[in-house]
Design a protein around this motif. Structure first.
Motif, PDB file in Angstrom:
ATOM      1  N   GLY A  46       0.712  -1.090   0.005  1.00  0.00           N
ATOM      2  CA  GLY A  46       0.006   0.136  -0.072  1.00  0.00           C
ATOM      3  C   GLY A  46       0.954   1.279   0.071  1.00  0.00           C
ATOM      4  O   GLY A  46       0.331   2.434   0.060  1.00  0.00           O
ATOM      5  N   GLU A  47       2.135   1.135  -0.132  1.00  0.00           N
ATOM      6  CA  GLU A  47       3.113   2.154  -0.135  1.00  0.00           C
ATOM      7  C   GLU A  47       3.207   2.943  -1.385  1.00  0.00           C
ATOM      8  O   GLU A  47       3.024   2.370  -2.652  1.00  0.00           O
ATOM      9  N   THR A  48       3.030   4.265  -1.322  1.00  0.00           N
ATOM     10  CA  THR A  48       2.762   5.101  -2.685  1.00  0.00           C
ATOM     11  C   THR A  48       4.240   5.133  -3.540  1.00  0.00           C
ATOM     12  O   THR A  48       5.294   5.645  -2.674  1.00  0.00           O
ATOM     13  N   LEU A  49       4.347   4.900  -4.630  1.00  0.00           N
ATOM     14  CA  LEU A  49       5.418   5.075  -5.418  1.00  0.00           C
ATOM     15  C   LEU A  49       5.469   5.885  -6.466  1.00  0.00           C
ATOM     16  O   LEU A  49       4.638   6.159  -7.029  1.00  0.00           O
ATOM     17  N   ILE A  50       6.771   6.438  -6.934  1.00  0.00           N
ATOM     18  CA  ILE A  50       6.657   7.114  -8.406  1.00  0.00           C
ATOM     19  C   ILE A  50       7.684   6.273  -9.103  1.00  0.00           C
ATOM     20  O   ILE A  50       8.847   5.932  -8.837  1.00  0.00           O
ATOM     21  N   TRP A  57      12.267   3.107  -9.654  1.00  0.00           N
ATOM     22  CA  TRP A  57      11.193   3.897  -8.821  1.00  0.00           C
ATOM     23  C   TRP A  57      11.820   4.405  -7.706  1.00  0.00           C
ATOM     24  O   TRP A  57      12.989   4.131  -7.229  1.00  0.00           O
ATOM     25  N   GLN A  58      11.070   5.190  -6.832  1.00  0.00           N
ATOM     26  CA  GLN A  58      11.356   5.733  -5.586  1.00  0.00           C
ATOM     27  C   GLN A  58      10.200   5.978  -4.737  1.00  0.00           C
ATOM     28  O   GLN A  58       9.024   6.133  -5.400  1.00  0.00           O
ATOM     29  N   TYR A  59      10.280   6.007  -3.462  1.00  0.00           N
ATOM     30  CA  TYR A  59       8.999   6.313  -2.655  1.00  0.00           C
ATOM     31  C   TYR A  59       8.583   7.812  -2.843  1.00  0.00           C
ATOM     32  O   TYR A  59       9.409   8.649  -3.139  1.00  0.00           O
ATOM     33  N   TYR A  60       7.181   7.837  -2.767  1.00  0.00           N
ATOM     34  CA  TYR A  60       6.699   9.049  -3.082  1.00  0.00           C
ATOM     35  C   TYR A  60       7.047  10.229  -2.111  1.00  0.00           C
ATOM     36  O   TYR A  60       7.415  11.100  -2.563  1.00  0.00           O
ATOM     37  N   SER A  61       7.328   9.867  -0.702  1.00  0.00           N
ATOM     38  CA  SER A  61       8.046  10.708   0.128  1.00  0.00           C
ATOM     39  C   SER A  61       9.130  11.459  -0.255  1.00  0.00           C
ATOM     40  O   SER A  61       9.713  12.297  -0.041  1.00  0.00           O
ATOM     41  N   ASP A  62      10.186  10.202  -0.661  1.00  0.00           N
ATOM     42  CA  ASP A  62      11.522  10.572  -1.159  1.00  0.00           C
ATOM     43  C   ASP A  62      11.437  11.692  -2.365  1.00  0.00           C
ATOM     44  O   ASP A  62      12.353  12.580  -2.509  1.00  0.00           O
ATOM     45  N   TYR A  63      10.526  11.163  -3.350  1.00  0.00           N
ATOM     46  CA  TYR A  63      10.245  12.155  -4.463  1.00  0.00           C
ATOM     47  C   TYR A  63       9.876  13.710  -4.159  1.00  0.00           C
ATOM     48  O   TYR A  63      10.507  14.609  -4.563  1.00  0.00           O
ATOM     49  N   LEU A  64       8.937  13.806  -3.145  1.00  0.00           N
ATOM     50  CA  LEU A  64       8.686  14.877  -2.625  1.00  0.00           C
ATOM     51  C   LEU A  64       9.883  15.987  -1.788  1.00  0.00           C
ATOM     52  O   LEU A  64       9.963  16.918  -2.024  1.00  0.00           O
ATOM     53  N   SER A  65      10.703  15.148  -1.250  1.00  0.00           N
ATOM     54  CA  SER A  65      11.680  15.470  -0.403  1.00  0.00           C
ATOM     55  C   SER A  65      12.781  15.919  -1.282  1.00  0.00           C
ATOM     56  O   SER A  65      13.873  16.682  -0.932  1.00  0.00           O
ATOM     57  N   GLY A  66      12.758  15.644  -2.764  1.00  0.00           N
ATOM     58  CA  GLY A  66      13.791  16.117  -3.651  1.00  0.00           C
ATOM     59  C   GLY A  66      14.979  15.047  -3.998  1.00  0.00           C
ATOM     60  O   GLY A  66      15.834  15.629  -4.447  1.00  0.00           O
ATOM     61  N   LYS A  67      14.646  13.942  -3.112  1.00  0.00           N
ATOM     62  CA  LYS A  67      16.022  12.958  -3.529  1.00  0.00           C
ATOM     63  C   LYS A  67      16.041  12.557  -4.793  1.00  0.00           C
ATOM     64  O   LYS A  67      14.950  12.267  -5.510  1.00  0.00           O
ATOM     65  N   LYS A  68      17.219  12.277  -5.213  1.00  0.00           N
ATOM     66  CA  LYS A  68      17.277  11.647  -6.770  1.00  0.00           C
ATOM     67  C   LYS A  68      17.627  10.378  -6.783  1.00  0.00           C
ATOM     68  O   LYS A  68      17.631   9.976  -7.791  1.00  0.00           O
ATOM     69  N   GLU A  69      18.075   9.518  -5.515  1.00  0.00           N
ATOM     70  CA  GLU A  69      18.404   8.327  -5.852  1.00  0.00           C
ATOM     71  C   GLU A  69      16.884   7.420  -6.247  1.00  0.00           C
ATOM     72  O   GLU A  69      16.009   7.814  -5.494  1.00  0.00           O
TER      73      GLU A  69
END
Length: 403
Positions: A46-50, A57-69
């Motif tokens: 149920g975790e949101t991914l980009i 892919w990366q976790y949505y929270s990481d995407y919002l925080s600007g992480k590039k990995e």
């Protein structure tokens, strides 16, 4: 400096730059995945991914925080949609993000239905166990009459049947919930939307055919059911409904003359997943009326949900969100909400209510006055939803009275 190496300075000409740019654009067109945007998906937990076009892919929270990995593509693929989505009436663009919100709302409703079904099954199990216990206690005394034993056996049979039925309902609800979750996880919600739109268009075409047939019937000779000098047929041309006015006078806020008509039923809707659990209640009921304030006219709508968790699934109605009124003849009118409403919950009645007004101009009023409405599309913050209108003469009657 290395011998034999000739160094020259390159000054690209405008022609070379143009050709290079065209080559780059050609590559982008030939390989549309490179031009695609990242998409939102969910995994099994149920975790949101980009998810990116190359599968990383990366976790949505990481995407919002600007992480590039990014995490590399793995066996759990999350397909990126390739194709087009037809716009709605009025050339209203539908994006994949819109359809994702709708799929997520439906997933929430399916999960809620599964929880309710599971609870009903558990209560049915408890009820059956209680009857079994009573029967065992009666039999253990050795003093029970055959009539008492027969009654308890009948109760046990009914409780067992209720338990079996609720078990089937719970299993069906869980399967539907899993299916809704998989549509989000695997990205199949776009294809599901297209299939639903096809069914909707077929249903709409059927209603329009019925409308045309009814219009033909109105041209038939009058029946014996007529009155008046001009022999007006009361079945095909019923008398106009009286105008009901709820308020007429000076508006305390604006100081303008205000006229509010009586509120009338417009449509109701119950999600199929929840219908079996709401018994005789409608999940959503919409009533409305027209209001005149100074030189302005408004369509006032009240959306009432008979389930408190509806706010989690539907969200709110944003200011400026579109309300599409679709006619039986295929035309439509688009209005925009004049206020944002997050809904208010009444703890006594256990009803969640949204109250929204939609400004409407004279040309739209004149058109609606002479048309019959087929359906209404409401844009919630969780995506749009269409509702078939049952009160076909709502607009013609109300607009006749507001002038």
């Amino acid at each position: 400096m290395l011998k034999g190496l000739k160094i020259t300075h390159f000054n690209p000409s405008p022609t070379w730059i143009t050709l290079s740019l065209l080559c780059f654009l050609s590559i982008a067109v030939l390989n549309p995945l490179q031009a695609q945007e990242p998409q939102i998906r969910k995994n099994n937990d149920g975790e949101t991914l980009i998810v990116y076009p190359d599968g990383s892919w990366q976790y949505y929270s990481d995407y919002l925080s600007g992480k590039k990995e990014r995490n590399p593509a793995d066996m759990a693929t999350y397909p990126i949609f390739e194709g087009t989505i037809e716009p709605l009436d009025g050339n209203i663009k539908v994006t994949e993000d819109d359809l994702y919100k709708i799929a997520e709302r439906r997933s929430q409703l399916a999960d809620e239905a599964a929880k309710i079904a599971q609870l009903r099954w558990e209560k049915a199990q408890e009820a059956r166990a209680q009857v079994e216990k009573e029967l065992q206690q009666v039999l253990s005394t050795g003093q029970a009459t055959q009539e008492v034993i027969a009654q308890l056996n009948m109760r046990l049979k009914a409780a067992t049947r209720a338990e079996q039925e609720s078990q089937i309902e719970a299993q069906d609800a869980h399967r539907e919930s899993n299916r809704a979750d998989m549509l989000i996880e695997k990205g199949g919600f776009v294809d599901a939307y297209k299939a639903e739109q096809k069914k909707r268009m077929e249903s709409q075409a059927s209603r329009r055919d019925a409308y045309k047939a009814r219009s033909y019937d109105q041209a038939l000779p009058l029946t014996d059911n007529y009155v008046g000098i001009n022999q007006q047929d009361l079945i095909l041309n019923p008398p106009t409904a009286p105008c009901g006015v709820a308020f007429e006078g000076m508006d305390s806020k604006s100081g303008n003359y205000r006229k509010d008509l009586d509120q009338q039923f417009l449509f109701s809707h119950t999600d199929d997943r929840l219908r079996v659990y709401l018994k005789d209640k409608e999940y959503l009921r919409c009533e409305g009326y027209f209001s005149a304030n100074g030189g302005y006219r408004y369509l006032m709508l009240e959306f009432t949900f008979a389930y408190p968790n509806a706010r989690e699934a539907y969200g709110f109605i944003e200011k400026g969100s579109i309300l599409t009124i679709m006619m039986l003849n295929g035309d439509y009118v688009n209005l925009r909400s004049g206020v944002m409403d997050r809904g208010s919950y009444d703890t006594e009645t256990e009803l969640l209510t949204y109250r929204v007004h939609y400004p409407i101009d004279r040309s739209q009023m004149n058109y609606l006055k002479n048309s019959e409405v087929d359906a209404i599309r409401v844009f919630w913050s969780s995506g749009f939803e269409e509702y078939e209108v049952f009160q076909l003469d709502f607009f013609s009657n109300q607009l006749r009275c507001i002038d």
